[in-house]
Structure formats: C-alpha cells, structure tokens
Design an enzyme around this catalytic site. Structure first.
Site, short mmCIF file in Angstrom:
data_model
loop_
_atom_site.label_atom_id
_atom_site.label_comp_id
_atom_site.label_asym_id
_atom_site.label_seq_id
_atom_site.Cartn_x
_atom_site.Cartn_y
_atom_site.Cartn_z
N ARG A 120 0.79 -17.08 -3.84
CA ARG A 120 2.22 -16.23 -3.20
C ARG A 120 2.75 -16.90 -2.16
O ARG A 120 4.08 -16.49 -1.67
CB ARG A 120 1.45 -14.71 -2.83
N ARG A 153 -17.70 -32.66 -13.69
CA ARG A 153 -17.96 -31.35 -13.87
C ARG A 153 -17.07 -30.28 -14.72
O ARG A 153 -15.94 -30.77 -15.17
CB ARG A 153 -17.82 -30.69 -12.40
N GLU A 193 -7.54 -13.48 -13.21
CA GLU A 193 -8.36 -12.55 -12.55
C GLU A 193 -8.78 -11.52 -13.26
O GLU A 193 -9.96 -10.83 -12.87
CB GLU A 193 -7.87 -12.27 -11.13
N LYS A 197 0.92 -1.27 -0.12
CA LYS A 197 -0.06 -0.03 0.15
C LYS A 197 0.90 1.16 0.09
O LYS A 197 0.76 2.18 -0.92
CB LYS A 197 -0.82 0.10 1.31
N GLY A 232 5.91 -0.93 -8.54
CA GLY A 232 5.65 0.44 -7.72
C GLY A 232 6.66 0.68 -6.71
O GLY A 232 6.90 1.74 -6.49
N THR A 233 6.98 -0.60 -6.15
CA THR A 233 8.18 -0.63 -5.14
C THR A 233 9.34 0.31 -5.87
O THR A 233 10.12 0.87 -5.10
CB THR A 233 8.45 -1.63 -4.47
N ASP A 243 3.42 -12.10 -10.82
CA ASP A 243 2.95 -11.93 -11.89
C ASP A 243 3.81 -11.77 -13.11
O ASP A 243 3.41 -11.82 -14.28
CB ASP A 243 2.36 -10.19 -11.92
N ARG A 276 -2.73 -9.94 -12.14
CA ARG A 276 -3.23 -8.70 -12.52
C ARG A 276 -3.57 -8.63 -14.03
O ARG A 276 -4.09 -9.62 -14.52
CB ARG A 276 -2.26 -7.47 -11.88
O1 F6P Z 1 0.94 -8.37 -7.68
C1 F6P Z 1 0.84 -9.59 -6.93
C2 F6P Z 1 -0.55 -10.02 -6.73
O2 F6P Z 1 -0.63 -11.02 -6.05
C3 F6P Z 1 -1.49 -9.98 -7.69
O3 F6P Z 1 -1.30 -11.05 -8.66
C4 F6P Z 1 -2.81 -9.77 -7.09
O4 F6P Z 1 -3.79 -9.11 -8.12
C5 F6P Z 1 -2.58 -8.77 -6.20
O5 F6P Z 1 -0.98 -8.96 -5.83
C6 F6P Z 1 -3.42 -9.03 -4.84
O6 F6P Z 1 -2.96 -8.13 -3.69
P1 F6P Z 1 -3.57 -8.31 -2.34
O7 F6P Z 1 -2.43 -9.07 -1.59
O8 F6P Z 1 -3.64 -6.86 -1.59
O9 F6P Z 1 -4.93 -8.83 -2.30
#
Ligand code: F6P
Length: 359
Positions: free
Chosen positions: A285, A172, A232, A73, A114-115, A137, A181
């Site tokens: 992650r 199914r 996503e 953030k 960003g970082t 990503d 992202r």
């Molecule tokens: O950028 C890494 C990532 O895991 C993306 O793939 C995902 O959209 C986002 O961060 C999720 O962010 P948060 O941890 O804020 O839910």
C-alpha cells in the site's frame, strides 16, 4: 467565495495525493476554496480540517499515502456517541453541520466501498457529494482499475522477484502472502507478472494435495525453487479463511493474515522441501504512485471537478471499458470478484502450467 471539502478515507494507497492536487488546483483556478477533512470520517465528525492551497499541493503527487490522513475504521452513521464510547449512533448531521458552518456546500470523497457508502448517506442527508473509488484490492465495480491497484501490483511483483533470487540460491519453496481481502486481483496480477508457479486466490478454493504435488514437481525440475503466491483470504477446500484479527469498530471487521505461514509449514511436511513464508503486508500500500496511478487519479479528480462545476452531485466517477464514466452511488456493497472461468489471465496462466490449487 464558494467552498468545497475533500476527504480521503479507508485504507490508504498510492495516488490519493494526485487526486487532492488536481482538485485543489482546478478549484483554485475556478475561484473555489478547498477545505481538507483530516483523518477520514474521524475528522469529519470531530471537525478537524485544514484549508488547502495550490502552493501546498503542487508537489505532492509523487508522495505515497494521503497528506490529509485516513482511517479505515470510522463510519459517520455508526459512530461512538460523545456520552458513551461504547454506544454507536448516527452522527452524520453533526459532520455536515461542521462543514456548513465553514460555508462548505459540497464534498469530494475518495475511498473504497465502505467510504463511498458513507458518502452516499451524507449526500442523502443533504451535503452534496461526489465519490472517487480507490483501493489496492481493485474490488469495486465502480472502476476498473481503481486508484492504487497498479502501484500495489508493481510493489508486490518486485517483492516476489526479490524472493525468487534467494529461493533459487537456497533451493527453497517460498510462500508469499498478498493483500486484497476477498478479491484476488492483486494476487493474480502480481503472481502472473512474477511468473509464480502456484497462485492461490480467494475465488478458487485450493486442495492441499494438488498444491503439494505441483510444488514437488517444480522442485524436482531444473528450476531449483518454487514460488507460491497466496492471497490473504485464500481458503483450503472445506476450510475457512485465516483471520488475523477482528477490528470491532471497523466497517470491514475482518483482518486476514497467517495463511502463508500455515501453508509453508504444511508444504514443508508434505514435500520434504524446505519452505519459508513472506507476508508482503502494507509494503503493497505504501510508496509513490506508479505513473498509471498518478494519471488515473488526476483524471478521476479532474472529472469529479467537472461534475462539481456543473452542480452534478450524488455520483461516483470511475473508469469503465477504458472511458471515464459517472454512475449513481450503489445501494449495496458487493466486492467485485474475479470471474475465474472467463478471466483471460487465469486462462493463459493455466495454459502456461500455473497451478491454481484446484486441478
Ligand atoms: O482494503 C485494503 C487493504 O489493504 C486490504 O487489502 C487488507 O486486507 C486491509 O486493507 C488491511 O487493513 P489494515 O490496514 O487495517 O491492516
């Protein structure tokens, strides 16, 4: 004694601790003290640190996440002021002063675009920085691959393969939602590795009728089940991405999520086959790094240290065409997307009958 800082920021991933271990052990060998900044830019501005020793880091490389903590953030040049949390100001100099007061003269920053953009600003404000790219990503031009990507692909692939056995038993359709992202690398690699029937990427808008027809034909075949892997941020043609929430104080404000639920509902209605959705989320992650990520992280950490020892700053280190490279901090933040016409995995997958929702 010379002192440097190290910080992890942005969404965490596997491999960060291998960078920290490499930097701390190399620094110690060269008579340098390493100050760890806690919780990313939050700790940078709020002056939360810990001194790292070789003893503390010698066994951390097989642990997922980051022992320093992270946050996706805060941004130092757009940070809530002390007086009014709703007013955002540039507090970069304050963060630099905190580290300088400890005798720190340079910092290694591990993060996403960003970082590393914030690291560029810190460098321009006078504290020497070196950046190391990481993200599940794999959407940074600075490195192919980025730290964390390989582990995330492994995790997502294993999960999709687990989903396949239950899908088979129950005849199914399973719609599995992956992270990434706006970039489809993670979805493509995991979808391809797990032999998904349909792979939907943010770079290729999908047509729902085409997807439904593919699902029907797979379900009517001897396969018994159909696996759809959807990124996503994948979009139906003419529609917007599905956003789960907006995180106002975040650099990347959009948080995606929900596309697989909608898609499973539509596909069940359109095909008549029972469909379920699974959101893999942060499972991708978490966990220990793959061997490849561990080695990549150590190589980039080691390369960053070799630049630091030569007093070469203001660079990002990454892998380009298989080789270690250093480059300037980019001025713009453009995510690296798949080249859908030329990507060989997409070409091969199409030739093998995988549907990308466009034809
Ligand atoms: O950028 C890494 C990532 O895991 C993306 O793939 C995902 O959209 C986002 O961060 C999720 O962010 P948060 O941890 O804020 O839910």
């Amino acid at each position: 004694m010379k002192k440097i800082a190290i910080m992890t920021a942005g969404g965490d991933c596997a491999g960060l601790n291998s960078v920290i271990k490499t930097v701390v052990l190399s620094a110690e060998k060269n008579g340098i003290t390493v100050v760890g900044v806690l919780d990313g830019y939050k700790g940078f501005i709020e002056k939360k640190y810990t001194v790292l020793t070789g003893k503390m880091v010698e066994n951390i490389d097989s642990i997922g996440g980051t022992i320093l903590g992270s946050s996706n953030k805060e941004c130092p040049f757009h940070y809530p002021s002390k007086e009014d949390k709703n007013v955002y100001i540039d507090r970069t100099d304050e963060g630099i002063e905190g580290l300088r007061a400890l005798g720190v003269d340079s910092m290694i920053v591990i993060g996403g675009d960003g970082t590393l953009d914030s690291a560029r600003v810190i460098h321009e404000h006078g504290l020497n920085c070196i950046g190391i790219p990481k993200t599940i990503d794999n959407d940074m031009s600075a490195s192919d691959p980025t730290i964390g990507f390989d582990t995330a692909v492994e995790a997502a692939t294993e999960c999709i393969e687990r989903v396949r056995t239950t899908a088979y038993s129950h005849r199914r359709v399973m719609v599995v939602e992956t992270m990434g992202r706006t970039s489809g690398y993670l979805t493509l690699y995991a979808g391809f590795a797990s032999s998904a029937d349909v792979i939907l990427l943010p770079e290729i808008e999908y047509n729902l009728d085409i997807v439904a027809n593919k699902v029907k034909s797979v379900m009517e075949s001897e396969k018994r089940c159909c696996i759809v892997v959807v990124s996503e941020a994948a979009k139906e043609k003419g529609k917007a991405e599905v956003i789960k929430k907006i995180v106002e104080d975040s650099f990347e404000q959009k948080r995606y999520g929900g596309v697989s639920e909608r898609l499973a509902e539509s596909l069940e209605k359109m095909t008549g086959y029972e469909a379920r959705n699974v959101v893999l989320g942060h499972i991708q992650r978490g966990g220990a790094p793959s061997v490849s990520d561990s080695i990549l992280a150590s190589r980039l950490g080691g390369f960053a240290m070799s630049l630091l020892l030569k007093n070469e700053f203001g660079k990002i280190v990454g892998i380009k065409n298989g080789n270690l490279e250093k480059m300037d901090f980019p001025k713009d933040r453009v995510p690296r997307l798949l080249n859908v016409k030329e990507n060989d995995i997409i070409v091969t997958a199409r030739n093998m009958g995988v549907c990308f929702g466009d034809m």
